[in-house]
Design a protein around this motif. Structure first.
Motif, short mmCIF file in Angstrom:
data_model
loop_
_atom_site.label_atom_id
_atom_site.label_comp_id
_atom_site.label_asym_id
_atom_site.label_seq_id
_atom_site.Cartn_x
_atom_site.Cartn_y
_atom_site.Cartn_z
N SER A 33 0.81 -1.22 0.00
CA SER A 33 0.00 0.00 0.00
C SER A 33 0.84 1.27 0.00
CB SER A 33 -0.92 0.03 1.22
OG SER A 33 -1.85 -1.01 1.16
N LEU A 34 2.00 1.22 0.65
CA LEU A 34 2.84 2.41 0.78
C LEU A 34 4.05 2.38 -0.15
CD1 LEU A 34 2.79 2.79 4.67
CD2 LEU A 34 1.37 3.96 2.99
N ASP A 35 4.04 1.49 -1.13
CA ASP A 35 5.19 1.31 -2.03
C ASP A 35 5.62 2.60 -2.70
OD1 ASP A 35 7.12 -0.40 -3.45
OD2 ASP A 35 5.95 0.22 -5.20
N ARG A 36 4.68 3.44 -3.11
CA ARG A 36 5.06 4.66 -3.83
C ARG A 36 5.79 5.66 -2.95
NH1 ARG A 36 0.50 8.85 -3.90
NH2 ARG A 36 -1.04 7.96 -2.48
N PHE A 37 5.74 5.45 -1.62
CA PHE A 37 6.46 6.32 -0.70
C PHE A 37 7.78 5.70 -0.24
CE2 PHE A 37 1.88 7.12 0.10
CZ PHE A 37 1.83 8.44 -0.32
N SER A 38 8.12 4.51 -0.72
CA SER A 38 9.27 3.76 -0.19
C SER A 38 10.59 4.51 -0.34
CB SER A 38 9.35 2.37 -0.82
OG SER A 38 9.58 2.48 -2.20
N ALA A 39 10.71 5.38 -1.33
CA ALA A 39 11.94 6.14 -1.49
C ALA A 39 12.11 7.19 -0.39
CB ALA A 39 11.96 6.82 -2.86
N HIS A 40 11.02 7.56 0.26
CA HIS A 40 11.05 8.60 1.29
C HIS A 40 11.03 8.03 2.71
CE1 HIS A 40 10.40 11.65 -1.77
NE2 HIS A 40 9.45 10.88 -2.26
N ILE A 41 10.42 6.86 2.89
CA ILE A 41 10.29 6.27 4.22
C ILE A 41 11.54 5.47 4.54
CG2 ILE A 41 9.00 4.67 5.68
CD1 ILE A 41 6.52 5.28 4.00
N THR A 42 12.21 5.84 5.63
CA THR A 42 13.37 5.07 6.05
C THR A 42 12.97 3.95 7.01
OG1 THR A 42 13.81 6.63 7.84
CG2 THR A 42 14.96 6.99 5.75
N ALA A 91 -5.64 2.96 9.41
CA ALA A 91 -4.38 3.65 9.69
C ALA A 91 -3.54 3.79 8.42
CB ALA A 91 -3.59 2.90 10.76
N THR A 92 -3.55 2.77 7.58
CA THR A 92 -2.80 2.83 6.32
C THR A 92 -3.34 3.96 5.44
OG1 THR A 92 -2.33 0.46 6.41
CG2 THR A 92 -2.08 1.54 4.27
N ASN A 93 -4.66 4.06 5.33
CA ASN A 93 -5.26 5.13 4.52
C ASN A 93 -4.95 6.51 5.09
OD1 ASN A 93 -6.36 3.47 2.54
ND2 ASN A 93 -8.22 3.12 3.71
N LYS A 94 -5.01 6.65 6.42
CA LYS A 94 -4.67 7.92 7.04
C LYS A 94 -3.21 8.29 6.78
CE LYS A 94 -7.84 7.97 11.01
NZ LYS A 94 -7.89 8.01 12.49
N LEU A 95 -2.34 7.29 6.87
CA LEU A 95 -0.92 7.55 6.65
C LEU A 95 -0.66 7.94 5.20
CD1 LEU A 95 1.87 7.66 7.91
CD2 LEU A 95 2.13 5.23 7.39
N LYS A 96 -1.33 7.28 4.25
CA LYS A 96 -1.17 7.65 2.84
C LYS A 96 -1.57 9.10 2.61
CE LYS A 96 -3.31 4.11 0.78
NZ LYS A 96 -3.74 3.13 -0.23
N ARG A 97 -2.71 9.52 3.18
CA ARG A 97 -3.15 10.91 3.02
C ARG A 97 -2.16 11.87 3.66
NH1 ARG A 97 -8.22 8.61 4.21
NH2 ARG A 97 -8.14 9.41 6.33
N SER A 98 -1.67 11.53 4.83
CA SER A 98 -0.71 12.38 5.53
C SER A 98 0.60 12.50 4.74
CB SER A 98 -0.45 11.84 6.93
OG SER A 98 0.44 12.66 7.62
N LEU A 99 1.09 11.38 4.21
CA LEU A 99 2.32 11.41 3.43
C LEU A 99 2.13 12.18 2.14
CD1 LEU A 99 3.59 7.75 3.99
CD2 LEU A 99 4.49 9.85 5.01
N ASP A 100 0.97 12.03 1.51
CA ASP A 100 0.67 12.83 0.32
C ASP A 100 0.79 14.32 0.64
OD1 ASP A 100 0.26 11.09 -1.82
OD2 ASP A 100 -1.85 10.77 -1.32
N ASP A 101 0.17 14.73 1.75
CA ASP A 101 0.22 16.14 2.16
C ASP A 101 1.65 16.58 2.45
OD1 ASP A 101 -2.52 16.27 1.93
OD2 ASP A 101 -2.91 16.16 4.08
N THR A 102 2.40 15.77 3.17
CA THR A 102 3.77 16.12 3.54
C THR A 102 4.70 16.16 2.34
OG1 THR A 102 3.50 15.11 5.72
CG2 THR A 102 5.75 15.40 4.94
N LEU A 103 4.61 15.17 1.47
CA LEU A 103 5.55 15.07 0.36
C LEU A 103 5.15 15.85 -0.87
CD1 LEU A 103 6.35 11.27 0.77
CD2 LEU A 103 7.76 13.22 1.48
N GLU A 104 3.93 16.31 -0.93
CA GLU A 104 3.47 17.08 -2.09
C GLU A 104 3.41 18.57 -1.82
OE1 GLU A 104 3.08 15.84 -5.09
OE2 GLU A 104 3.57 13.86 -4.36
N GLN A 105 4.14 19.03 -0.79
CA GLN A 105 4.14 20.45 -0.49
C GLN A 105 4.75 21.22 -1.65
OE1 GLN A 105 6.35 20.73 3.15
NE2 GLN A 105 4.73 19.84 4.37
N PRO A 106 4.24 22.43 -1.91
CA PRO A 106 4.79 23.25 -3.00
C PRO A 106 6.29 23.48 -2.77
CG PRO A 106 2.79 24.23 -2.14
CD PRO A 106 3.13 23.07 -1.24
#
Length: 110
Positions: A33-42, A91-106
Motif C-alpha cells: 500500500s505504501l510502495d510509492r512512498f518507499s523512497a522517502h520512508i526510512t 491507519a494505512t489510509n490515514k498515513l497515505k493521506r498524511s504522506l501525500d500532504d507532507t511530500l506534495e508540499q509546494p
C-alpha cells in the motif's frame, strides 16, 4: 533501478492472537500500500493493540503507525476499529493521506 526497501517493524501487545501470521500479513499489505512512498520512508513502525484485552468491545482494536521520513519529522497516525484488519486499513489510509500532504508540499522536489 536502485530502490531501497523500507524497514517495517510490527509490535503487538500480549492480547493479539496469531501473531506470526498477522505480522507477515501486515508487513506485506502495508509495504504494498505504501510502495510509492518507499523512497522517502526510512522506517515504518506499526503498533497493534487490543485495548480491552480478553473482553470484547466496540472499536477496541487499535493500530498506530509512525513513518520516519528522510529529512522530515516523523508522521504518526492512529485508527481504532472493531477488528485489527479494519484498524490496519484505516491507519494505512490515514498515513497515505498524511504522506501525500507532507511530500506534495509546494516547492518540494522528488
Amino acid at each position: 533501478m536502485n530502490r531501497k526497501l523500507m524497514q517495517i517493524q510490527v509490535n503487538t501487545d500480549d492480547h493479539i492472537e496469531g501473531r506470526e501470521a498477522l505480522l507477515a500479513r501486515v508487513e506485506a499489505t502495508v509495504a504494498s500500500s505504501l510502495d510509492r512512498f518507499s523512497a522517502h520512508i526510512t522506517r515504518l513502525e506499526i503498533h497493534l493493540s487490543d485495548e480491552n484485552g480478553d473482553k470484547s468491545g466496540q472499536n477496541d482494536k487499535r493500530c498506530m503507525m509512525e513513518a520516519r521520513l528522510q529529512g522530515q519529522q516523523p508522521t504518526a497516525v492512529t485508527c481504532a476499529a472493531a477488528t485489527l484488519d479494519q484498524a490496519i486499513a484505516g491507519a494505512t489510509n490515514k498515513l497515505k493521506r498524511s504522506l501525500d500532504d507532507t511530500l506534495e508540499q509546494p516547492g518540494r522536489h522528488h
